[in-house]
Design a protein around this motif. Structure first.
Motif, PDB file in Angstrom:
ATOM      1  N   ARG A   1      -7.963  -2.418   4.308  1.00 24.70           N
ATOM      2  CA  ARG A   1      -8.195  -2.323   5.663  1.00 24.70           C
ATOM      3  C   ARG A   1      -9.656  -3.158   6.037  1.00 24.70           C
ATOM      4  NH1 ARG A   1      -4.853  -2.528  10.333  1.00 24.70           N
ATOM      5  NH2 ARG A   1      -3.380  -2.513   8.480  1.00 24.70           N
TER       6      ARG A   1
ATOM      7  N   ARG B   1      -5.990   2.643   0.809  1.00 26.13           N
ATOM      8  CA  ARG B   1      -5.489   1.883   2.041  1.00 26.13           C
ATOM      9  C   ARG B   1      -6.696   1.467   2.784  1.00 26.13           C
ATOM     10  NH1 ARG B   1      -0.748   6.390   2.485  1.00 26.13           N
ATOM     11  NH2 ARG B   1      -2.483   7.455   2.444  1.00 26.13           N
TER      12      ARG B   1
ATOM     13  N   VAL C   1       0.693  -1.184  -0.219  1.00 26.15           N
ATOM     14  CA  VAL C   1       0.065   0.087   0.062  1.00 26.15           C
ATOM     15  C   VAL C   1       0.677   1.181  -0.072  1.00 26.15           C
ATOM     16  CG1 VAL C   1      -2.017  -0.840   1.266  1.00 26.15           C
ATOM     17  CG2 VAL C   1      -0.182   0.191   2.577  1.00 26.15           C
TER      18      VAL C   1
ATOM     19  N   THR D   1       0.035   4.394  -2.208  1.00 24.42           N
ATOM     20  CA  THR D   1      -1.394   4.626  -2.669  1.00 24.42           C
ATOM     21  C   THR D   1      -2.122   5.563  -2.003  1.00 24.42           C
ATOM     22  OG1 THR D   1      -1.887   2.825  -1.197  1.00 24.42           O
ATOM     23  CG2 THR D   1      -1.213   1.853  -3.350  1.00 24.42           C
TER      24      THR D   1
ATOM     25  N   GLN E   1      -5.193   7.468   0.206  1.00 21.86           N
ATOM     26  CA  GLN E   1      -5.727   6.940   1.539  1.00 21.86           C
ATOM     27  C   GLN E   1      -6.924   5.986   1.510  1.00 21.86           C
ATOM     28  OE1 GLN E   1      -4.291   7.539   4.541  1.00 21.86           O
ATOM     29  NE2 GLN E   1      -6.023   6.285   5.131  1.00 21.86           N
TER      30      GLN E   1
END
Length: 74
Positions: free
Chosen positions: A36, A32, A24, A27, A29
């Motif tokens: 998650r 990411r 990540v 990359t 936000q």
């Protein structure tokens, strides 16, 4: 292998094995956060999710960071 794109991934009763294949680092936000939310934490980490509308949308956000396979039961 099942590549997630807006053209061929659809919500169904299938179960998907999702593997994070790239880092990540560098990359955006939102990408990411999407990984998650899928439950992925590191390269090589795998999760199993149902192919519902929410999961399909998340996979379409990060197709370059994950690989997706359909799990067959039986």
């Amino acid at each position: 292998m099942f590549e997630p794109t807006r053209k061929n991934i659809q919500a169904s009763d299938a179960t998907l094995l999702i593997t994070q294949t790239r880092s990540v680092t560098g990359t955006k936000q939102n990408q990411r956060d999407t990984l998650r939310s899928l439950g992925l934490k590191r390269i090589g980490h795998q999760v199993t999710r149902k192919a519902d509308v929410t999961t399909v949308g998340m996979l379409n956000t990060v197709p370059h960071l994950v690989s997706v396979e359909e799990v067959t039961h039986g």
